[in-house]
Design a protein around this motif. Structure first.
Motif, mmCIF file in Angstrom:
data_model
loop_
_atom_site.group_PDB
_atom_site.id
_atom_site.type_symbol
_atom_site.label_atom_id
_atom_site.label_comp_id
_atom_site.label_asym_id
_atom_site.label_seq_id
_atom_site.Cartn_x
_atom_site.Cartn_y
_atom_site.Cartn_z
ATOM 1 N N GLY A 113 0.797 -1.221 0.000
ATOM 2 C CA GLY A 113 0.000 0.000 0.000
ATOM 3 C C GLY A 113 0.827 1.268 0.000
ATOM 4 N N GLY A 114 2.084 1.173 -0.360
ATOM 5 C CA GLY A 114 2.947 2.346 -0.425
ATOM 6 C C GLY A 114 3.443 2.834 0.916
ATOM 7 N N LYS A 115 3.162 2.083 2.037
ATOM 8 C CA LYS A 115 3.580 2.601 3.337
ATOM 9 C C LYS A 115 3.827 1.532 4.396
ATOM 10 C CE LYS A 115 -1.289 3.831 4.083
ATOM 11 N NZ LYS A 115 -2.198 4.953 4.416
ATOM 12 N N TYR A 116 3.292 0.341 4.273
ATOM 13 C CA TYR A 116 3.442 -0.678 5.310
ATOM 14 C C TYR A 116 4.551 -1.658 4.928
ATOM 15 C CZ TYR A 116 -0.989 1.111 7.038
ATOM 16 O OH TYR A 116 -1.980 1.923 7.514
ATOM 17 N N VAL A 117 5.424 -1.956 5.904
ATOM 18 C CA VAL A 117 6.601 -2.778 5.651
ATOM 19 C C VAL A 117 6.263 -4.261 5.805
ATOM 20 C CG1 VAL A 117 8.952 -3.295 6.407
ATOM 21 C CG2 VAL A 117 8.142 -0.944 6.401
ATOM 22 N N PHE A 118 6.744 -5.055 4.847
ATOM 23 C CA PHE A 118 6.704 -6.509 4.923
ATOM 24 C C PHE A 118 8.151 -7.001 4.875
ATOM 25 C CE2 PHE A 118 2.362 -5.971 4.333
ATOM 26 C CZ PHE A 118 1.677 -7.173 4.312
ATOM 27 N N VAL A 119 8.542 -7.807 5.843
ATOM 28 C CA VAL A 119 9.883 -8.372 5.880
ATOM 29 C C VAL A 119 9.783 -9.875 5.677
ATOM 30 C CG1 VAL A 119 11.992 -8.682 7.220
ATOM 31 C CG2 VAL A 119 10.712 -6.545 7.401
ATOM 32 N N ARG A 120 10.404 -10.358 4.609
ATOM 33 C CA ARG A 120 10.392 -11.786 4.253
ATOM 34 C C ARG A 120 8.970 -12.340 4.181
ATOM 35 N NH1 ARG A 120 14.913 -13.957 8.391
ATOM 36 N NH2 ARG A 120 13.564 -12.798 9.802
ATOM 37 N N ASP A 178 2.217 -6.784 8.725
ATOM 38 C CA ASP A 178 2.424 -5.703 9.689
ATOM 39 C C ASP A 178 2.380 -6.185 11.132
ATOM 40 O OD1 ASP A 178 -0.519 -5.031 10.868
ATOM 41 O OD2 ASP A 178 -0.633 -5.696 8.796
ATOM 42 N N ARG A 179 1.635 -7.231 11.445
ATOM 43 C CA ARG A 179 1.528 -7.665 12.843
ATOM 44 C C ARG A 179 2.827 -8.273 13.357
ATOM 45 N NH1 ARG A 179 -2.402 -12.746 13.503
ATOM 46 N NH2 ARG A 179 -1.523 -12.536 15.599
ATOM 47 N N TYR A 180 3.740 -8.619 12.452
ATOM 48 C CA TYR A 180 5.010 -9.215 12.835
ATOM 49 C C TYR A 180 6.179 -8.229 12.724
ATOM 50 C CZ TYR A 180 2.189 -13.375 12.008
ATOM 51 O OH TYR A 180 1.192 -14.315 12.032
ATOM 52 N N ILE A 198 18.018 1.010 9.387
ATOM 53 C CA ILE A 198 18.580 -0.301 9.684
ATOM 54 C C ILE A 198 17.428 -1.281 9.906
ATOM 55 C CG2 ILE A 198 20.018 -1.658 11.246
ATOM 56 C CD1 ILE A 198 21.596 0.823 11.886
ATOM 57 N N VAL A 199 17.475 -2.390 9.206
ATOM 58 C CA VAL A 199 16.451 -3.429 9.320
ATOM 59 C C VAL A 199 17.078 -4.636 10.020
ATOM 60 C CG1 VAL A 199 14.844 -4.922 8.092
ATOM 61 C CG2 VAL A 199 15.321 -2.618 7.219
ATOM 62 N N TYR A 200 16.559 -4.964 11.203
ATOM 63 C CA TYR A 200 17.021 -6.129 11.969
ATOM 64 C C TYR A 200 16.131 -7.320 11.613
ATOM 65 C CZ TYR A 200 19.566 -2.731 14.838
ATOM 66 O OH TYR A 200 20.395 -1.739 15.273
ATOM 67 N N LYS A 201 16.760 -8.431 11.260
ATOM 68 C CA LYS A 201 16.009 -9.614 10.853
ATOM 69 C C LYS A 201 16.102 -10.756 11.855
ATOM 70 C CE LYS A 201 16.573 -8.441 5.969
ATOM 71 N NZ LYS A 201 17.087 -8.870 4.650
ATOM 72 N N THR A 216 8.517 -10.479 15.288
ATOM 73 C CA THR A 216 9.027 -11.778 14.845
ATOM 74 C C THR A 216 9.592 -11.705 13.434
ATOM 75 O OG1 THR A 216 6.792 -12.353 14.121
ATOM 76 C CG2 THR A 216 7.471 -13.093 16.310
ATOM 77 N N GLY A 217 9.009 -10.869 12.594
ATOM 78 C CA GLY A 217 9.469 -10.786 11.216
ATOM 79 C C GLY A 217 10.691 -9.902 11.046
ATOM 80 N N GLY A 218 10.643 -8.738 11.622
ATOM 81 C CA GLY A 218 11.756 -7.806 11.483
ATOM 82 C C GLY A 218 11.492 -6.521 12.225
ATOM 83 N N LEU A 219 12.550 -5.763 12.453
ATOM 84 C CA LEU A 219 12.445 -4.476 13.150
ATOM 85 C C LEU A 219 13.136 -3.424 12.299
ATOM 86 C CD1 LEU A 219 12.675 -3.609 16.837
ATOM 87 C CD2 LEU A 219 14.275 -2.471 15.323
ATOM 88 N N VAL A 220 12.446 -2.313 12.053
ATOM 89 C CA VAL A 220 12.989 -1.211 11.265
ATOM 90 C C VAL A 220 13.345 -0.077 12.219
ATOM 91 C CG1 VAL A 220 12.586 0.420 9.392
ATOM 92 C CG2 VAL A 220 11.566 -1.860 9.297
#
Length: 291
Positions: free
Chosen positions: A163-170, A174-176, A210-213, A224-228
């Motif tokens: 949606g141009g704004k919510y991060v998905f990691v792997r 958003d809940r993770y 910095i993205v922590y995985k 659980t997924g990642g931290l920005v």
């Protein structure tokens, strides 16, 4: 005639010496006893004075009376001697020892912070980190032309934007995902989502992303997924102002003249439609479709 002039000069000198006296002495360092060269000896009553010679000695010739003398030298405490009595035809010996002047300096703390705006600095952080991280510096922002954090963070491997704004990691939604700003947890504008809208942060205010995985004890435990981690610049270097213009079209509709349109008015573009009136009375009964 010559002998007469010599006699007059000696006579005047004797008279002058009879009305004046001398003050002499040595100015020295009180701590080590060394004589001070070039120390000032000032007669406060008259404003006149002298300086000490290479041996630290001085001599003043004053008229008979009582004087106040000031002794000064660079780096030493000034000393004032009052009630110095000068008698005609006599020599008053006055030796002075000056103390060194001490200055109390306040504590000065100089702090420095390592710059994390360059790619080299972030590469060093990634190399030394025990965590699995990816990072983007402000150098990358300026080179790629990304306008906000959402456009920049999608360049990290394994990260996508919904949606141009919510991060998905792997692939995790958003809940993770957790977002922190300068190490501080911040809430999002949407109460139904855990992550923060990344398009709120312009890249010209960001130092790095910095993205922590993976997990480490110093990170929040609710992801659980990642931290920005968004790190902002300490102080704006210059005043900034940014303008943006956008447009959008619907294929098959915009710029397509094959439509049945109403009769347009001259002021439709400004939102005024005074000439767009109904062709019948608003109180008339609209007939049934079958009619």
């Amino acid at each position: 005639m010559k002998h007469f002039l010599i006699f007059i000069s000696l006579f005047l000198s004797i008279i002058s010496f009879a009305d004046t006296g001398k003050v002499r002495g040595v100015v020295a360092d009180k701590g080590n006893g060394e004589t001070l060269i070039g120390a000032y000896v000032i007669v406060d009553d008259t404003g006149t004075g002298t300086t000490t010679d290479l041996d630290g000695q001085y001599m003043l010739e004053l008229e008979e009376g009582t004087y106040k003398l000031s002794f000064t030298s660079i780096g030493y405490v000034n000393q004032v001697i009052t009630d110095v009595i000068v008698k005609a035809g006599e020599v008053t010996v006055l030796n002075i020892n000056l103390s060194e002047e001490s200055f109390g300096l306040e504590e000065v703390i100089v702090t420095a912070k390592a710059s994390q705006r360059s790619e080299g600095a972030l590469m060093a952080i990634q190399k030394k980190s025990l965590n699995l991280i990816d990072a983007i510096s402000s150098e990358s922002f300026s080179r790629s032309g990304d306008g906000n954090a959402a456009e920049a963070v999608k360049r990290v491997p394994g990260v996508s934007i919904d949606g141009g704004k919510y991060v998905f990691v792997r692939g995790l939604g958003d809940r993770y995902i957790k977002t922190v700003l300068n190490g501080m947890t911040i809430p999002g504008l949407d109460p139904d989502k855990n992550t923060v809208q990344m398009d709120l942060f312009p890249t010209n205010l960001i130092d790095n992303l910095i993205v922590y995985k993976t997990f480490t004890p110093d990170l929040p435990g609710d992801f659980t997924g990642g931290l920005v981690d968004i790190t902002l610049k300490d102080f704006p270097e210059t005043k900034t102002m940014k303008f943006s213009v956008g447009y959008g079209v619907t294929p098959g509709m915009n710029f397509n003249p094959n439509f049945i349109l109403y009769e347009k008015g001259a002021m439709d573009w400004a939102g005024f439609a005074g000439d767009r009136k109904l062709k019948f009375s608003p109180n008339s009964i609209i007939p049934d479709e079958t009619a």
